[in-house]
Design a protein around this motif. Structure first.
Motif, mmCIF file in Angstrom:
data_model
loop_
_atom_site.group_PDB
_atom_site.id
_atom_site.type_symbol
_atom_site.label_atom_id
_atom_site.label_comp_id
_atom_site.label_asym_id
_atom_site.label_seq_id
_atom_site.Cartn_x
_atom_site.Cartn_y
_atom_site.Cartn_z
ATOM 1 N N THR A 66 0.777 -1.278 -0.193
ATOM 2 C CA THR A 66 0.023 0.102 -0.131
ATOM 3 C C THR A 66 0.755 1.200 -0.064
ATOM 4 O O THR A 66 1.691 1.368 0.856
ATOM 5 C CB THR A 66 -1.005 0.165 1.298
ATOM 6 N N ILE A 67 0.680 2.149 -0.947
ATOM 7 C CA ILE A 67 1.321 2.926 -1.096
ATOM 8 C C ILE A 67 0.690 4.408 -1.131
ATOM 9 O O ILE A 67 -0.476 4.818 -1.541
ATOM 10 C CB ILE A 67 2.211 3.202 -2.455
ATOM 11 N N MET A 127 6.787 10.587 -6.706
ATOM 12 C CA MET A 127 7.215 9.751 -7.793
ATOM 13 C C MET A 127 6.883 10.472 -9.096
ATOM 14 O O MET A 127 7.503 10.631 -10.080
ATOM 15 C CB MET A 127 6.435 8.421 -7.855
ATOM 16 N N GLN A 128 5.724 11.208 -9.188
ATOM 17 C CA GLN A 128 5.108 11.835 -10.311
ATOM 18 C C GLN A 128 5.840 12.963 -10.667
ATOM 19 O O GLN A 128 5.857 13.475 -11.653
ATOM 20 C CB GLN A 128 3.564 11.744 -10.318
ATOM 21 N N ARG A 129 6.404 13.444 -9.594
ATOM 22 C CA ARG A 129 7.241 14.743 -9.965
ATOM 23 C C ARG A 129 8.411 14.505 -10.473
ATOM 24 O O ARG A 129 9.123 15.146 -11.231
ATOM 25 C CB ARG A 129 7.644 15.436 -8.604
ATOM 26 N N GLY A 130 8.723 12.990 -10.641
ATOM 27 C CA GLY A 130 10.141 12.694 -11.372
ATOM 28 C C GLY A 130 11.364 13.443 -11.212
ATOM 29 O O GLY A 130 12.159 13.487 -11.729
ATOM 30 N N GLY A 139 14.349 -0.460 0.004
ATOM 31 C CA GLY A 139 14.863 -0.762 -1.260
ATOM 32 C C GLY A 139 13.813 0.042 -2.407
ATOM 33 O O GLY A 139 13.287 1.092 -1.783
ATOM 34 N N PHE A 140 14.134 -0.289 -3.580
ATOM 35 C CA PHE A 140 13.717 0.577 -4.819
ATOM 36 C C PHE A 140 12.041 0.677 -4.638
ATOM 37 O O PHE A 140 11.361 -0.326 -4.817
ATOM 38 C CB PHE A 140 14.071 0.130 -5.971
ATOM 39 N N PRO A 176 9.981 6.340 3.985
ATOM 40 C CA PRO A 176 9.125 5.645 3.846
ATOM 41 C C PRO A 176 8.599 5.214 2.387
ATOM 42 O O PRO A 176 7.941 4.482 1.980
ATOM 43 C CB PRO A 176 7.626 6.068 4.436
ATOM 44 N N LEU A 177 9.176 5.874 1.310
ATOM 45 C CA LEU A 177 8.976 5.593 0.041
ATOM 46 C C LEU A 177 9.778 4.333 -0.378
ATOM 47 O O LEU A 177 9.436 3.499 -1.317
ATOM 48 C CB LEU A 177 9.810 6.703 -0.838
ATOM 49 N N PHE A 178 10.743 3.678 0.676
ATOM 50 C CA PHE A 178 11.767 2.740 0.249
ATOM 51 C C PHE A 178 10.740 1.337 0.999
ATOM 52 O O PHE A 178 11.921 0.484 1.334
ATOM 53 C CB PHE A 178 13.190 2.947 0.650
ATOM 54 N N SER A 179 9.883 1.514 1.634
ATOM 55 C CA SER A 179 9.165 0.357 2.287
ATOM 56 C C SER A 179 7.730 0.070 1.799
ATOM 57 O O SER A 179 6.976 1.246 1.574
ATOM 58 C CB SER A 179 9.318 0.713 3.865
ATOM 59 N N ALA A 180 7.296 -1.156 1.838
ATOM 60 C CA ALA A 180 5.933 -1.413 1.604
ATOM 61 C C ALA A 180 5.092 -1.116 2.728
ATOM 62 O O ALA A 180 3.822 -1.246 2.546
ATOM 63 C CB ALA A 180 5.747 -2.840 1.269
ATOM 64 N N SER A 181 5.794 -0.765 4.054
ATOM 65 C CA SER A 181 5.026 -0.677 5.099
ATOM 66 C C SER A 181 5.177 0.762 6.104
ATOM 67 O O SER A 181 4.963 0.390 7.142
ATOM 68 C CB SER A 181 5.027 -2.172 5.984
ATOM 69 N N GLY A 182 5.581 1.410 5.357
ATOM 70 C CA GLY A 182 5.589 2.749 5.906
ATOM 71 C C GLY A 182 6.870 2.943 6.884
ATOM 72 O O GLY A 182 6.799 3.901 7.763
#
Lengths: 503, 503
Positions: free
Chosen positions: B122-123, B131-134, B234-235, B461-467
């Motif tokens: 959950t993101i 992400m969308q800002r690139g 991670g990524f 938290p961008l680098f984790s699936a669970s915040g």
């Protein structure tokens, strides 16, 4: 009316008009009341249908039609354009308008024979082999091709090179925004607005060609196991996508003249839960059918009734020999049409640039594009945007339409001289036509025999999820009829005759 | 050995050597016996670990090491290179080798805190926004950027323009073969062969960057509902892919020094059915960890034991400050490693060209590429192939390595002067480092505050699936430390101090 009129003038005057100079009036509403041009159109239609105007006959001149019907030249031209768009009459340069030569009608596929209940797609390896050759549009294999320098493409490549030069190292450090370069989306929106779909750049997302747009459309609107209605015969790329995404297919019979059969679609929708419908209203492959206005309206009504996603494959629209038809997306109040297209069929297959107008799925589509490919190349997009903005694309299309129609005629003439009987579709756009051969023809077997002689054919079963159309072939008129291609076509006819296809 | 030696010579001699001139010897087997250079390497390692050689101390000169240990210059250089690749020593131009300055160790994430059982990804919307800002790689927003002309990219763009000019209209009528241009695949195979993976062009498929390669790898090796192990932190691109493809995630703790924790992976594999593992052994984002040889061997053993697909994200390998590490794919007898990479991190994010070596899934991957995007642009690929073949890419990498190391040093120096305490990873490659801030730091809140001042940060938290990692930030050293970026970094430190992050 304004844009319609501007387009007409554009076509009848060879003078170059910059593509971004004329715009839609503020109201883009379709015209429904009965205008003088419609009355004239109906009278001419009657004359053609009743054979008062016969096959191949020249129509009265524009001037005499003006006098006869007491209308303006603009009104006459408008009516003629509309008949031309329906493939009923044809303009011949410096000569006038002629009633289109009609061939014997093609059989519409039998609904009973098709996969009308939802099922998985199974594609034989042979067909994957053909796809992978990437040569399905050309009769001759790569080594028999001549170098073909297309002015439009040389100009395009110069435009891209300029954009690359201007970019210097600048764009190397950043990804483009996921939806794609705004300048390119604006140019595409402008062209769509001229076809009655008042799009803005924010409604569009740039993709890796039309196939990628179809992929994103299906990913966004369907889930594994869902059933999707497709044209039959129809585009093999869509069938392969359904197979890879574990979607079920329902084949809806499609006529070579008017596209998907709306009665059959209505029947299928009443029987099974169908999530989406992939349809190509403008010059669909293989036959090049153009969906009439009534069928389009019925499709949209069915879509609303059954809450369908309509995935509109618009890739051949710009190849229209005359007026470019409006997209379904122009009549889409609920945002349920996902328009997919690209420059591959008109400009270059090597660009790998397409677009998608995702309607209610737009945001999900942009997100899917982001996670499956991050972004598109900016310099490339800028080069194409410049090429569109300076009118080069419009000039290129005009040259191409003339060339395509000539090539279609040459193809049809040669096929009609074949030693086997062949029924042909008569497309008014697109790049291909559909040929029905004698019922005992086996184009699968022919594929290998022909390939041994360096001839690449596109067998009918490629266009069905359930192996139909074994006696049919798709022919492309995308290429110049060089001696090598003419020879290939002759040889193919001889191979068919030798294989015992009865004339 | 031959290639290894050739690489060394290359690095120590500034003379330009054409990339395609030196080749691997016929046998690409890894060397396992104890050579003189290994003995020397171990002795130096001992000296560093026992602090006989201290943090920041200069090593004896190459000449004196030759005399001291009675070995050749080549042997000394080989041993030094290997220590350098492990980040234990650093070469300083015209000065010699120094023991790398070690910062306080970073905490390895606690396995118990992570999503170690398979679950959905959950993101939060905020992260999608980033992400969308690139712009996740740059501290400053688009309007604060200077025009940055990178010589390597100007040369590349010239090369592409030449290919476009040569293509004329030629390639416009045909699609490229689905796997991509053979000339480009050959050049990429040549580079991979120099890293111990004896690839041929036939093993590779060209993609739209590395993200597209990861997408194809997951589509080919997993089905919806399968669990996939990933590095944590991670990524984020991988996490988003798992989410969109309805795959479950298992977060495996990863250290900033040595990457994914093999004990934790073994534990997870023994508990749950896991189908694939996405891992970035070379300078993984965010911390820039390099996976040691022992961990790599253990990973491959676990993969064989549990029949895992290993999706190797190799995108940062070419950014190595010293020796480019061999890929996992070099030790893959079963074809279970899918290597994914692109030119985005070294050459240009705007190229949108990557590659995938799919091992046992290669054919399925090519088919998936075909149905989701048909083909790649030929002229673009030809331009890049030419750029690789004439050695321009190798020269560009050499310039870039030097620049990246300098930029990393400048970043670390400035962060160490911050008014809040910060633990930093010390990457020997990649484009980013990982910063642990005081535990009460809330980088989510900081994101909005910073953005209001035109500063774009990349919260943990961008680098984790669970915040997780709310107190962490990723910093990039991909860009030149202009005054604007230095000021942004200073402001950020002040914002953190003001928000009460305890020093």
């Amino acid at each position: 009316m304004g844009a319609e009129y501007a387009r007409q003038r554009l076509r009848f005057r060879p003078k170059k008009i910059k593509n971004n100079r004329y715009r839609l009036p503020a109201t883009g509403l379709p015209v429904t009341s009965s205008f003088r041009y419609q009355q004239l159109e109906n009278q001419l239609l009657d004359a053609i249908n009743s054979q008062r105007l016969r096959n191949g006959e020249r129509l009265p001149s524009v001037r005499s039609l003006c006098q006869q019907h007491q209308v303006s030249k603009a009104t006459v031209l408008h009516a003629l354009q509309r008949l031309e768009a329906q493939g009923l009459i044809e303009a011949r340069p410096r000569s006038g308008f002629y009633v289109t030569q009609r061939l014997p009608a093609l059989n519409t596929p039998q609904a009973t024979a098709l996969q009308l209940s939802p099922g998985p797609v199974t594609i034989p390896d042979l067909l994957l082999d053909i796809m992978q050759r990437g040569a399905a549009f050309d009769l001759v294999s790569a080594d028999a091709r001549l170098t073909d320098t297309t002015t439009g493409v040389v100009t395009l490549n110069r435009s891209i090179s300029r954009a690359l030069r201007r970019a210097r190292g600048d764009s190397a450090q950043y990804y483009d925004e996921p939806a794609g370069l705004a300048a390119l989306r604006e140019q595409i929106a402008l062209r769509l607005a001229q076809r009655g779909y008042a799009a803005s750049a924010a409604d569009l997302c740039i993709t890796v060609g039309c196939q990628n747009a179809l992929f994103l459309a299906l990913m966004a609107s369907c889930e594994a196991g869902d059933a999707v209605a497709v044209e039959s015969p129809g585009f093999y790329g869509a069938l392969q996508l359904l197979q890879q995404l574990n979607l079920k297919v329902v084949e809806i019979p499609s006529s070579a003249l008017s596209g998907m059969d709306m009665d059959a679609l209505a029947d299928a929708l009443s029987r099974w839960p169908i999530k989406a419908c992939i349809v190509s209203p403008a010059y669909s492959t293989p036959a090049g059918a153009l969906m009439p206005a009534a069928a389009r309206q019925r499709l949209m009504a069915l879509a609303a009734q059954y809450d369908l996603a309509i995935i509109e494959d618009d890739i051949y629209a710009d190849t229209a020999f005359t007026r470019i038809p409006d997209p379904l997306k122009a009549e889409d109040p609920d945002g349920r049409v996902i328009l997919c297209s690209s420059f591959s069929k008109t400009l270059s297959r090597d660009l790998r640039l397409g677009w998608i107008a995702g309607g209610r799925w737009h945001e999900r589509i942009v997100q899917l594009k982001l996670v499956t490919q991050l972004a598109s190349g900016r310099a490339l997009q800028q080069g194409v945007a410049d090429y569109l903005a300076d009118g080069s694309y419009s000039s290129h299309l005009r040259r191409q339409h003339y060339r395509l129609r000539q090539q279609r005629d040459q193809l049809m003439e040669q096929l009609q001289r074949w030693p086997v009987a062949v029924n042909l579709s008569q497309p008014q756009g697109g790049l291909t036509l559909w040929a029905e051969l004698p019922a005992n023809t086996d184009t699968h077997a022919l594929y290998s025999t022909a390939l041994a002689q360096g001839i690449v054919i596109t067998p009918g079963p490629l266009f069905s999820a359930s192996g139909h159309y074994r006696h049919c072939l798709r022919f492309s008129f995308a290429h110049e009829w060089t001696a090598a291609r003419q020879q290939a076509l002759t040889t193919l006819g001889e191979l068919l005759a030798a294989a015992g296809a009865k004339p």
